[in-house]
Design a protein around this motif. Structure first.
Motif, PDB file in Angstrom:
ATOM      1  N   UNK A 137      17.258-101.381 -45.460  1.00 16.19           N
ATOM      2  CA  UNK A 137      16.049-100.980 -44.741  1.00 16.19           C
ATOM      3  C   UNK A 137      15.570 -99.639 -45.296  1.00 16.19           C
ATOM      4  N   UNK A 138      14.244 -99.537 -45.503  1.00 19.04           N
ATOM      5  CA  UNK A 138      13.666 -98.295 -46.020  1.00 19.04           C
ATOM      6  C   UNK A 138      13.602 -97.248 -44.911  1.00 19.04           C
ATOM      7  N   UNK A 139      14.197 -96.090 -45.126  1.00 19.08           N
ATOM      8  CA  UNK A 139      14.067 -95.003 -44.158  1.00 19.08           C
ATOM      9  C   UNK A 139      13.797 -93.711 -44.913  1.00 19.08           C
ATOM     10  N   UNK A 140      13.305 -92.726 -44.171  1.00 17.40           N
ATOM     11  CA  UNK A 140      13.142 -91.410 -44.789  1.00 17.40           C
ATOM     12  C   UNK A 140      13.899 -90.395 -43.964  1.00 17.40           C
ATOM     13  N   UNK A 141      14.291 -89.301 -44.616  1.00 17.15           N
ATOM     14  CA  UNK A 141      15.049 -88.263 -43.931  1.00 17.15           C
ATOM     15  C   UNK A 141      14.553 -86.896 -44.389  1.00 17.15           C
ATOM     16  N   UNK A 142      14.048 -86.094 -43.443  1.00 24.15           N
ATOM     17  CA  UNK A 142      13.614 -84.746 -43.820  1.00 24.15           C
ATOM     18  C   UNK A 142      14.828 -83.825 -43.986  1.00 24.15           C
ATOM     19  N   UNK A 143      14.706 -82.853 -44.852  1.00 22.51           N
ATOM     20  CA  UNK A 143      15.761 -81.855 -45.021  1.00 22.51           C
ATOM     21  C   UNK A 143      15.265 -80.517 -44.495  1.00 22.51           C
ATOM     22  N   UNK A 144      16.222 -79.600 -44.286  1.00 27.59           N
ATOM     23  CA  UNK A 144      15.861 -78.269 -43.780  1.00 27.59           C
ATOM     24  C   UNK A 144      14.902 -77.573 -44.739  1.00 27.59           C
TER      25      UNK A 144
ATOM     26  N   UNK B  56      12.244 -80.786 -48.090  1.00 22.70           N
ATOM     27  CA  UNK B  56      12.277 -81.971 -48.939  1.00 22.70           C
ATOM     28  C   UNK B  56      12.386 -83.187 -48.038  1.00 22.70           C
ATOM     29  N   UNK B  57      12.009 -84.334 -48.557  1.00 26.60           N
ATOM     30  CA  UNK B  57      12.242 -85.576 -47.820  1.00 26.60           C
ATOM     31  C   UNK B  57      12.936 -86.552 -48.754  1.00 26.60           C
ATOM     32  N   UNK B  58      13.992 -87.165 -48.261  1.00 27.42           N
ATOM     33  CA  UNK B  58      14.687 -88.172 -49.067  1.00 27.42           C
ATOM     34  C   UNK B  58      14.253 -89.556 -48.638  1.00 27.42           C
TER      35      UNK B  58
END
Lengths: 541, 143
Positions: free
Chosen positions: A257-264, A267-269
Motif C-alpha cells: 500500500x502506498x503511504x507517505x511519512x513526514x519527517x521532522x 522531508x517526506x518519504x
C-alpha cells in the motif's frame, strides 16, 4: 551436636567423657537419635576400648538408592573390564532395553562403534586418575544415536575397582542450543535485513524492528508506539497501527500500500507498506509484521519520467500539428501559384514570348512538384495519426485486387505481371494496408529494369500473431550502401530525371508497419531486384 | 432552378480573393449571364441570407458556392441558415474545399451539399467548376 564432630557431613564422632553429666549426655543422645532419624547421619564413630569403631546405619543408604533409581540421568556401574554390574532404569530406557538386559552386558555394546576407542581411553583415565569425562554417542536398540556426556568415577570398594558412570542425555541441551542459534540468526536477519521490518503487538507497540527501520526514522526505542514512530498517511488519511491490526485480524494482509511519512526535517518519504498477522501456535493474534519499503527515490524518478513523457508527448503533438498545418496550409497558396501560372500562360502567353512561356512553365512544374511533396508529407503525418482500432481487420487479398486495379494502366504499359500467393486477413486498417502495398507495388513498377516487371506478393506465418509478407521484384535493385537509408524521410536515391518521387513513400511504409508493432526490411542486389519484407499482426479468427 | 427573368443569381462564400477570381473565371467561361455576389466570411454570408429571407428580399438565389472553411462563421452555419429559408430550400449548394479527404467529402453531403468540388491545382480542372454550375442551374440536359 557439640559432642559429635561432623564427618563428611554425615558421620559423627562420639568423644569419651571423663565425668559425664547425666543430663548433658541424655541431651546428646537425643540429638544424635534426631540426626539419625532425619537421615543426616550415616555412620557413628564411637571411641571404644579397642579404638574408634564405625557403626554404619543401614537406613541411610536408602535415600541414595532412591536417588539413583529416580534421578533424571542414567547411571551404570562397570567392573574394570567394562562389564555392566548395575544400570538404573533411566540408562536402560535411554538405550531402549530392560535394566536386567543391561546388567551383564559389555558397556561398549551400547556405544556407537566408532566411540569404542574413546571410551577405552576414558576408562583408562578413570582407573588411573579416579575420574574422567567426555561426550559420546549411545546407540539405542532401534539404531538411532543419542549424544550423551559421560562422567566416570573410580569406586575402590574393599580393593575391588569398579567404575561408576553418570550418563547425561545431551539431546535436549543440543535442541536448546539449536533454538538459541536459530534465535540468534533471526535476530541477525532482523538486524541486517535491508527492509524496514517492524513487529507490533496487538496494542500497537513496537516489540521488534530491523536496523533499517531504525535508520528510516533516525532511531527509536523498542516499546514505543508504532503511530508515534511512523506517522503514516495513505491518500490523506492516517494509516495507523489500528488499521493494520484490524486488517490483520480480518484476515486481510496488506500488500504494497502506498503511504507517505513526514519527517521532522520536513522531508517526506514515500513508502510501501505490507503487513501480515503474526499468529501464535495456539492461533492467538500476537501482533503484526509490518514491512516498510522506502520508494521515495523510485517515486521521484517515476514522476520525473512521467513529466518527461508528458513533455515529449506535448512537443510531439505540437510538432505533428505544426507539420500538418504547414503541409496543409502551404498547399493552398501553392495550388493558387500553379493555377495562376497556367492562367498567365493562357491569357498573356503571346506577349511573353517563347522564353517567357518556357520560364513560366518551370514555375508551374515546380509548384506541381512541391504540391505532390506536401501531399505525401501530409499522408506521412496521417499514417501516424489515423485512429488505431483494435478491431481492425482487413483481407490482404481484397486489398491486392484493388491495387492491381489502381495500377491497371501502368501494368499494361510496362507489361508487368503480379503474382500473388494466398494472403491473410490482417489486424490492420484498410487505408493503411492500401497505402503500404500501394507504395511497395508502385515502387516495383517504377524502378523496373529493361525487363517487364515481375512482382511476387507472398505471406507466411511469423512469431506469435504476426505474419511476414514479402513484395519482391526483378527491378533495378538497391546498392547495399543505400539499403539502410531508404526508409528515411526524403531519402531519394535517384536524381530528378529518370524516377520521380518525393522520397516519402517508404518512410510512410515504415511508419505504418511500426505502428502495428511490425518491422520492415529490404533484401536487394543491384540489377537483380529487391524484396521488401514486413511483418503485421494477423486478425484473430 | 433557372431564374427565368434574368441572369443567374450566384452567391460565393470565399475568403481568398484569388480563388474568388478563379471561380468567376470558370463560370464566365461557360458564357452564361450571371451575377456573382462574394461574401468574404460567414458573417457577411449570413447577412446576405437574412436579406433574402425578408419580405422585401431581393430575387431568389440560383446557387450557393460555399467554402466550408471561412472566417467568423463556419460554412456549415451558412448552409443551415440557407436551408431554413423556405424559398431557398431547393437551391443547389456546391461545397468548395481544399481537402480531398473522403471524410470531408462525406460530411459535406451529410450537411446537404449538392456537389463537392475540391480546389484543384491545374487550371483545366478548375474550369470544370463552371460546367458544374451550368449543370446545376440549367439542368442536366442543358449542359
Amino acid at each position: 551436636m557439640s559432642d559429635f564432630n561432623n564427618f563428611s557431613r554425615s558421620t559423627v564422632f562420639s568423644r569419651p567423657e571423663p565425668e559425664p553429666d547425666l543430663l548433658a549426655r541424655l541431651a546428646q543422645a537425643e540429638e544424635t537419635i534426631q540426626a539419625i532419624h532425619h537421615g543426616e547421619v550415616d555412620a557413628v564413630v564411637v571411641n571404644g576400648p579397642r579404638g574408634p569403631q564405625v557403626y554404619t546405619l543401614e537406613g541411610a543408604d536408602h535415600p541414595y538408592r532412591v536417588l539413583v533409581e529416580k534421578m533424571h540421568e542414567g547411571t551404570v556401574t562397570l567392573n574394570d573390564h567394562g562389564l555392566t554390574l548395575y544400570s538404573n532404569p533411566q540408562f536402560a530406557s535411554l538405550v531402549g532395553a530392560e535394566p536386567h538386559a543391561v546388567t551383564g552386558s559389555q558397556f561398549t555394546c551400547f556405544l556407537q562403534e566408532s566411540d569404542a576407542n574413546m571410551f577405552a581411553s576414558l576408562m583408562e583415565a578413570a582407573i588411573g586418575r579416579g575420574h574422567s569425562s567426555g561426550n559420546l554417542n549411545l546407540r539405542e536398540q532401534r539404531g538411532s544415536l543419542i549424544p550423551v556426556r559421560v562422567s566416570l568415577t573410580l569406586l575402590d570398594i574393599a580393593g575391588i575397582k569398579n567404575i561408576s558412570i553418570l550418563v547425561s542425555d545431551l539431546r535436549e541441551q543440543q535442541r536448546n542450543e539449536a533454538i538459541l542459534r536459530e534465535e540468534k540468526l533471526s535476530r541477525l536477519i532482523l538486524d541486517q535485513a535491508g527492509e524496514c521490518i517492524v513487529v507490533i503487538d496487538p496494542q500497537g507497540t513496537i516489540v521488534r524492528r530491523s536496523e533499517s527501520a531504525k535508520a528510516l526514522v533516525g532511531g527509536f526505542m523498542l516499546l514505543e508506539r508504532f503511530d508515534d514512530v511512523f506517522p503514516l498517511t495513505s491518500a490523506g488519511e492516517p494509516f495507523n497501527a489500528n488499521r493494520i491490526l484490524t486488517a490483520a485480524a480480518a484476515g486481510k494482509p496488506i500488500r504494497g500500500l502506498d503511504v507517505t511519512m513526514p519527517h521532522a526535517d520536513r522531508r517526506t518519504s514515500a513508502l510501501l507498506v505490507s503487513a501480515r498477522p503474526l499468529w501464535s501456535e495456539a492461533s492467538e493474534l500476537l501482533g503484526c509484521v509490518v514491512v516498510l519499503t522506502d520508494i521515495t527515490e523510485r517515486k521521484r524518478a517515476e514522476e520525473a519520467l512521467a513529466q518527461q513523457a508528458a513533455e515529449l508527448a506535448r512537443s510531439n503533438s505540437d510538432l505533428r500539428q505544426f507539420a500538418y498545418s504547414a503541409s496543409h496550409d502551404l498547399r493552398e497558396p501553392l495550388r493558387q501559384l500553379a493555377v495562376f501560372s497556367e492562367l498567365i500562360q493562357q491569357r498573356v502567353g503571346d506577349r511573353l514570348g517563347e522564353e517567357g512561356t518556357h520560364l513560366v512553365g518551370y514555375a508551374v512544374n515546380s509548384a506541381h512538384r512541391m504540391e505532390k511533396l506536401l501531399a505525401d508529407l501530409l499522408a506521412y503525418i496521417q499514417a501516424a495519426d489515423a485512429p488505431q482500432d483494435a478491431a481492425a481487420s482487413t483481407d490482404a487479398n481484397e486489398v491486392m485486387k484493388k491495387i492491381v486495379g489502381t495500377f491497371q494502366e501502368r501494368i499494361a504499359e510496362t507489361g508487368a505481371r503480379i503474382q500473388c500467393g494466398p494472403l491473410p486477413v490482417l489486424a490492420v486498417h484498410e487505408v493503411h494496408l492500401v497505402q503500404l502495398l500501394q507504395n511497395l507495388i508502385g515502387n516495383a513498377l517504377k524502378y523496373k529494369s529493361d525487363q517487364p516487371p515481375l512482382i511476387h506478393v507472398e505471406a507466411e506465418r511469423a512469431a506469435g500473431e504476426m505474419w511476414r509478407l514479402s513484395v519482391s521484384d526483378n527491378g533495378i535493385g538497391i546498392k547495399p550502401d543505400y539499403q539502410a537509408l531508404i526508409f528515411g524521410l526524403f531519402q531519394r536515391l535517384h536524381g530528378g530525371g529518370k524516377y520521380s518521387g518525393s522520397g516519402i513513400g517508404l518512410a510512410i511504409c515504415q511508419k505504418i508497419v511500426h505502428r502495428y508493432g511490425g518491422t520492415i526490411s529490404v533484401k536487394s542486389e543491384l540489377g537483380r531486384g529487391s524484396t521488401f519484407l514486413f511483418t503485421l499482426p494477423g486478425a484473430s479468427a | 432552378m433557372r431564374n427565368e427573368s434574368g441572369p443567374l443569381k450566384l452567391l460565393l462564400v470565399e475568403d481568398s480573393p484569388a480563388d474568388a477570381y478563379l471561380v468567376r473565371e470558370a463560370i464566365r467561361a461557360e458564357g452564361l449571364p450571371f451575377e456573382l455576389q462574394v461574401a468574404e466570411d460567414g458573417e457577411i454570408a449570413l447577412e446576405i441570407l437574412d436579406q433574402l429571407d425578408s419580405p422585401s428580399g431581393s430575387a431568389a438565389l440560383s446557387l450557393l458556392l460555399l467554402d466550408i472553411n471561412v472566417p467568423r462563421q463556419d460554412g456549415t452555419v451558412v448552409l443551415e441558415r440557407l436551408r431554413r429559408i423556405e424559398r431557398c430550400a431547393g437551391v443547389p449548394v456546391v461545397m468548395i474545399s481544399s481537402s480531398d479527404s473522403p471524410g470531408d467529402r462525406e460530411r459535406a453531403f451529410e450537411l446537404g451539399a449538392t456537389e463537392y468540388f475540391r480546389k484543384p491545382s491545374s487550371l483545366a480542372e478548375f474550369m470544370q467548376l463552371g460546367k458544374i454550375v451550368r449543370r446545376l442551374c440549367m439542368g442536366a440536359t442543358a449542359a
